[in-house]
Design an enzyme around this catalytic site. Structure first.
Site, PDB file in Angstrom:
ATOM      1  N   ASP A 170       0.836  -1.196   0.000  1.00  0.00           N
ATOM      2  CA  ASP A 170       0.000   0.000   0.000  1.00  0.00           C
ATOM      3  C   ASP A 170       0.876   1.252   0.000  1.00  0.00           C
ATOM      4  OD1 ASP A 170      -1.901  -1.873   0.206  1.00  0.00           O
ATOM      5  OD2 ASP A 170      -2.827  -1.106   2.048  1.00  0.00           O
ATOM      6  N   ALA A 171       1.959   1.202   0.777  1.00  0.00           N
ATOM      7  CA  ALA A 171       2.828   2.378   0.895  1.00  0.00           C
ATOM      8  C   ALA A 171       3.473   2.707  -0.457  1.00  0.00           C
ATOM      9  CB  ALA A 171       3.901   2.130   1.953  1.00  0.00           C
ATOM     10  N   TYR A 203       2.254   1.984  -3.349  1.00  0.00           N
ATOM     11  CA  TYR A 203       1.168   2.503  -4.187  1.00  0.00           C
ATOM     12  C   TYR A 203       0.942   3.988  -3.880  1.00  0.00           C
ATOM     13  CZ  TYR A 203      -3.599   2.996  -5.980  1.00  0.00           C
ATOM     14  OH  TYR A 203      -4.717   3.413  -6.639  1.00  0.00           O
ATOM     15  N   ASP A 204       0.941   4.301  -2.580  1.00  0.00           N
ATOM     16  CA  ASP A 204       0.723   5.694  -2.164  1.00  0.00           C
ATOM     17  C   ASP A 204       1.795   6.628  -2.724  1.00  0.00           C
ATOM     18  OD1 ASP A 204      -1.494   4.947  -0.814  1.00  0.00           O
ATOM     19  OD2 ASP A 204      -0.554   4.921   1.176  1.00  0.00           O
ATOM     20  N   LEU A 231     -35.840 -10.131 -11.179  1.00  0.00           N
ATOM     21  CA  LEU A 231     -36.020 -11.526 -11.565  1.00  0.00           C
ATOM     22  C   LEU A 231     -37.149 -12.160 -10.761  1.00  0.00           C
ATOM     23  CD1 LEU A 231     -32.276 -12.640 -11.606  1.00  0.00           C
ATOM     24  CD2 LEU A 231     -33.683 -11.929 -13.540  1.00  0.00           C
ATOM     25  N   GLU A 250     -24.762 -18.025 -11.171  1.00  0.00           N
ATOM     26  CA  GLU A 250     -23.913 -17.003 -10.535  1.00  0.00           C
ATOM     27  C   GLU A 250     -24.424 -16.743  -9.128  1.00  0.00           C
ATOM     28  OE1 GLU A 250     -23.924 -13.362 -13.030  1.00  0.00           O
ATOM     29  OE2 GLU A 250     -24.644 -14.738 -14.556  1.00  0.00           O
ATOM     30  N   LYS A 255     -25.899 -14.575  -6.218  1.00  0.00           N
ATOM     31  CA  LYS A 255     -26.747 -13.376  -6.181  1.00  0.00           C
ATOM     32  C   LYS A 255     -26.240 -12.504  -5.049  1.00  0.00           C
ATOM     33  CE  LYS A 255     -31.583 -11.907  -6.205  1.00  0.00           C
ATOM     34  NZ  LYS A 255     -31.390 -10.786  -5.310  1.00  0.00           N
ATOM     35  N   ASP A 273     -25.769  -9.449  -2.554  1.00  0.00           N
ATOM     36  CA  ASP A 273     -26.784  -8.627  -1.910  1.00  0.00           C
ATOM     37  C   ASP A 273     -26.316  -7.173  -1.837  1.00  0.00           C
ATOM     38  OD1 ASP A 273     -29.092  -7.977  -0.723  1.00  0.00           O
ATOM     39  OD2 ASP A 273     -28.653  -8.901   1.210  1.00  0.00           O
ATOM     40  N   ARG A 276     -30.419   1.741 -10.437  1.00  0.00           N
ATOM     41  CA  ARG A 276     -31.565   1.077 -11.025  1.00  0.00           C
ATOM     42  C   ARG A 276     -32.820   1.961 -10.970  1.00  0.00           C
ATOM     43  NH1 ARG A 276     -35.302  -3.879 -10.888  1.00  0.00           N
ATOM     44  NH2 ARG A 276     -36.661  -2.812  -9.625  1.00  0.00           N
ATOM     45  N   TYR A 304     -22.248  -8.280 -14.112  1.00  0.00           N
ATOM     46  CA  TYR A 304     -22.906  -9.533 -14.475  1.00  0.00           C
ATOM     47  C   TYR A 304     -23.733  -9.447 -15.756  1.00  0.00           C
ATOM     48  CZ  TYR A 304     -26.656  -7.433 -11.606  1.00  0.00           C
ATOM     49  OH  TYR A 304     -27.565  -6.587 -11.047  1.00  0.00           O
ATOM     50  N   LYS A 351     -29.226 -18.236 -15.367  1.00  0.00           N
ATOM     51  CA  LYS A 351     -29.636 -17.645 -16.641  1.00  0.00           C
ATOM     52  C   LYS A 351     -29.412 -18.678 -17.742  1.00  0.00           C
ATOM     53  CE  LYS A 351     -27.825 -13.324 -14.853  1.00  0.00           C
ATOM     54  NZ  LYS A 351     -26.625 -12.508 -14.751  1.00  0.00           N
ATOM     55  N   LYS A 378     -33.690 -18.065  -4.205  1.00  0.00           N
ATOM     56  CA  LYS A 378     -33.430 -17.374  -2.938  1.00  0.00           C
ATOM     57  C   LYS A 378     -33.133 -18.372  -1.843  1.00  0.00           C
ATOM     58  CE  LYS A 378     -34.624 -12.914  -3.544  1.00  0.00           C
ATOM     59  NZ  LYS A 378     -35.168 -11.976  -2.657  1.00  0.00           N
ATOM     60  N   CYS A 384     -31.280   3.862  36.582  1.00  0.00           N
ATOM     61  CA  CYS A 384     -30.269   3.144  35.810  1.00  0.00           C
ATOM     62  C   CYS A 384     -29.905   1.833  36.511  1.00  0.00           C
ATOM     63  CB  CYS A 384     -29.033   4.026  35.654  1.00  0.00           C
ATOM     64  SG  CYS A 384     -27.636   3.179  34.918  1.00  0.00           S
ATOM     65  N   CYS A 423     -26.110   2.329  37.920  1.00  0.00           N
ATOM     66  CA  CYS A 423     -25.707   3.271  38.965  1.00  0.00           C
ATOM     67  C   CYS A 423     -26.874   3.730  39.831  1.00  0.00           C
ATOM     68  CB  CYS A 423     -25.037   4.491  38.338  1.00  0.00           C
ATOM     69  SG  CYS A 423     -26.192   5.571  37.473  1.00  0.00           S
ATOM     70  N   CYS A 431     -29.654   7.317  30.925  1.00  0.00           N
ATOM     71  CA  CYS A 431     -29.175   7.572  32.275  1.00  0.00           C
ATOM     72  C   CYS A 431     -28.464   8.916  32.209  1.00  0.00           C
ATOM     73  CB  CYS A 431     -28.192   6.481  32.690  1.00  0.00           C
ATOM     74  SG  CYS A 431     -27.227   6.925  34.145  1.00  0.00           S
ATOM     75  N   CYS A 459     -21.954   7.587  35.814  1.00  0.00           N
ATOM     76  CA  CYS A 459     -22.452   6.215  35.837  1.00  0.00           C
ATOM     77  C   CYS A 459     -21.332   5.250  35.436  1.00  0.00           C
ATOM     78  CB  CYS A 459     -23.625   6.091  34.873  1.00  0.00           C
ATOM     79  SG  CYS A 459     -24.151   4.396  34.620  1.00  0.00           S
TER      80      CYS A 459
END
Ligand code: IVH
Length: 660
Positions: free
Chosen positions: A33-34, A36-37, A83, A113, A115, A117, A136, A222, A286, A310, A402, A405, A420, A425
């Site tokens: 990462d470094a 890349y930075d 779908l 494939e 699905k 979420d 969408r 997809y 599909k 599902k 509470c 306390c 509270c 507390c």
């Protein structure tokens, strides 16, 4: 021969794009990462010095452009339909039978494939460049989220294909990014997201692309279209083409010769879904051949050639043994259902949050009832409904004092939470200590839950400031504490004295002041005393500090107990000031600009880069804080507003003249 800036910029961009693809799409980084930075910083530097060489497909442009006031609606090239669902094996076989009948016994294959979420988004490309992204929406018309989509690292900004095409796919948030986001929100006293999909949806539709960028979204392609039409003869080929063109396509896809093979794929991923780094809620199947897809056609709502299988909701019935309340850092009392242990989707569940009194009332839940609980993508299982009322059931009553306390509990008008109000507390204190010691705050390694409990329960620590008076002898008296670990903890507490001001500010636990706001406050005001004595107006001069946050800060410092805490921490030697870094003065230092309309020669990004290089700021909307509006052709409401507010208006020539 020395390289021209253009050559060097081109090379850096190419290099960065290659590493982005390796890291974000293929998950096979070659550099750290470094490293890349370093490349990124070099490119950004060159672009700042040569603003006319800045292009929208540059890897630097993913960080998020200017905030917007709203989204433009865009019609889809072809409807983005959803779908039909199959909820079990029988319904999948029914679907398969219909397909077989309609194809008259001809052989065919399914592409299976996962699905994912998230939420679907169309991305448009032309001339080899990413041009536009559209949500969408209602399927016919979506919202233009181009600038936000640009921040998604796995969405290529360039592709080898010059012809225009459209990709459809799913925007998701991985579980890891989701957990990190919620942890950050918790430390900033912000409400947590229930699941990655909600978090991703909020991020994609954020008005400020910088916010989208910070949420680390991911995009899986997809579907491929050209002018609303197919491009290859089979779906499988489209997916391969997408993968070769730089898109992330889920490698967990399978070409199935039969419905049996398809069902095996579904069953496998239903069993193994918890091991994936993202949430899935089923499998999409599909028909592979596009010619066959066309023969099968569409109903009004969905294609006849595809189905979403599902997974069963991960639900179970169990008994509510009790409802207890938990006290959080802000004093909020959260009722939690204690359940008879039950296994849901491979995880044993013993608790479910009930959020607040209103939720318990909505559910009609009493202690002793049998409830249906559900683990969806959500972190904490939720109670769906009461399935059976228990004999001898009893209602939950929010305690008026509470449970920790004994202090007074208050529910303010218009608030869902009861709190509270005792700032001393022990429950609140424990939460505050845990927050204070967090890695991203004061970073006191070893000060975890077990130790905090003992310190508070034995009365050794009554305030965060007491940490700095702890002795070796005191620690050695605690359970399971050897001299080595005790000394280590003291060393870590000692080291925390040198943490910089932003962390100290975050550690104070001012509601709504988390990591980011603390940094802004430190950079703007330079010290706790300046912040503590600042008025509401002054506080709001800081970026991103609005009336709510300003009020919270002022209220915090108005409380004598908090002022005492500050004094004691100061005596303990914590960092209460920092140097304000003064940037070299530019002609536009301290000035805010708003751009509107099309300028004759500069693009918006170029104008912005020039203004910023001269020390100015570019804002998205006109307000009394705006110093100049730079207006080009077809300037709209922003220009009207500038005139109404009496803000100075410049044209491009005048801007360039000021820039010198
Ligand atoms: S295909 C006509 N493939 O599930 C093609 N959808 O109800 C329609 N989704 O709105 C979509 N993963 O948001 C397709 N591999 C996948 C998917 C997928 C997730 C979502 C998508 C769609 C919904 C279908």
């Amino acid at each position: 021969m020395t390289k021209t800036a253009q050559q060097e910029i081109d090379e850096l961009r190419q290099e960065l794009r290659r590493h982005e693809h390796l890291y974000y799409v293929l998950d096979q980084p070659e550099i750290t990462d470094a490293e890349y930075d370093v490349l990124m910083r070099r490119l950004r530097d060159l672009e700042t010095r040569n603003p006319d060489l800045l292009t929208p497909d540059s890897p630097t442009q993913r960080v998020g452009g200017k905030p917007r006031e709203g989204f433009v609606k865009v019609a889809h090239s072809a409807p983005m339909l959803s779908l039909d669902n199959a909820l079990n094996e029988g319904e999948l076989r029914d679907f398969d039978r219909r397909v077989r009948e309609l194809l008259g016994g001809e052989p065919f294959r399914y592409v299976a494939e996962l699905k994912m979420d998230g939420l679907s988004m169309a991305a448009h490309y032309a001339g080899g460049l990413f041009r536009q992204a559209v949500t969408r929406g209602d399927g016919a018309v979506g919202e233009d989220v181009t600038e936000n989509a640009r921040t998604i690292r796995s969405l290529p900004l360039r592709t080898p294909e010059a012809e225009p095409f459209e990709v459809r796919g799913e925007v998701i948030m991985t579980r890891r990014s989701f957990e990190k986001l919620n942890a950050d929100r918790e430390s900033e006293n912000l409400p947590k997201f229930a699941n990655p999909r909600n978090a991703a949806a909020g991020a994609l539709r954020a008005l400020d692309p910088a916010m989208t960028a910070s949420r680390q979204l991911d995009y899986y392609a997809y579907f491929l279209l050209r002018g609303g039409e197919y491009r290859f003869d089979s779906h499988w080929e489209s997916l391969d083409w997408l993968a070769h063109s730089g898109f992330k396509v889920n490698p967990k896809r399978h070409l199935c010769e039969s419905v049996d093979e398809l069902w095996d794929f579904c069953a496998k991923w239903e069993r193994e879904r918890d091991g994936l780094p993202y949430e899935i809620d089923g499998v999409v199947a599909k028909v592979d051949s596009v010619a066959q897809q066309k023969r099968l056609g569409w109903t009004a709502k969905a294609p006849r050639w595809a189905i979403a299988v599902k997974f069963a909701a991960r639900q179970a019935e169990t008994l509510v043994d009790n409802v207890e309340v938990q006290v959080g850092r802000t004093g909020a009392l959260t009722p939690v259902a204690h359940l008879a242990p039950v296994v849901v989707g491979g995880v044993t569940v013993t608790r479910a949050t009930l959020h607040n009194e209103d939720e318990i009332e909505r559910l009609g839940l009493h202690i002793g009832d049998t409830v249906l609980i559900e683990r969806s993508g959500d972190v904490i299982p939720k109670v769906v409904r009461v399935v059976r009322q228990g004999a001898g059931r009893r209602p939950f009553v929010m305690p008026s004092t509470c449970p920790v306390c004994g202090g007074e509990v208050v529910r303010e008008a218009g608030e869902a939470a009861s709190r509270c109000i005792n700032t001393n507390c022990p429950a609140r204190l424990k939460e505050s200590l845990l927050h204070f010691s967090m890695r991203s705050v004061m970073d006191i390694d070893g000060l975890g839950e077990a130790l905090v409990d003992q310190l508070v329960d034995r009365g050794l620590v009554k305030s965060v400031a007491d940490l700095y008076g702890l002795t070796l002898e005191q620690l050695l008296e605690l359970e399971r504490m050897g001299s080595k670990s005790a000394q280590k903890i003291l060393d870590n507490i000692q080291a925390s004295r040198s943490r910089p001001l932003p962390r100290v500010l975050n550690g104070l636990g001012i509601p709504f002041v988390g990591e980011r706001t603390a940094q802004i406050l430190a950079d703007t005001f330079g010290g706790v005393d300046v912040i503590a004595s600042a008025g509401l107006d002054q506080l709001q001069k800081a970026d991103e500090v609005g009336p709510k946050v300003a009020h919270s800060i002022a209220q915090f410092f108005a409380e004598p107990r908090n002022r005492e805490l500050v004094e004691r921490l100061r005596e303990a030697g914590l960092q209460f000031t920092q140097e304000i870094v003064v940037k070299p003065a530019g002609p536009f230092d301290g000035l805010t600009f708003v751009l509107t309309g099309t300028l004759p020669t500069l693009t918006r990004d170029q104008a912005k880069a020039r203004i910023e290089a001269a020390g100015g700021k570019v804002a998205g909307s006109v307000s009394r804080k705006t110093d100049f509006v730079v207006a080009g052709e077809d300037a709209g409401s922003k220009l009207d507003k500038a005139r109404a507010l009496g803000v100075a208006v410049l044209d491009e020539a005048q801007l360039l003249e000021k820039l010198g």
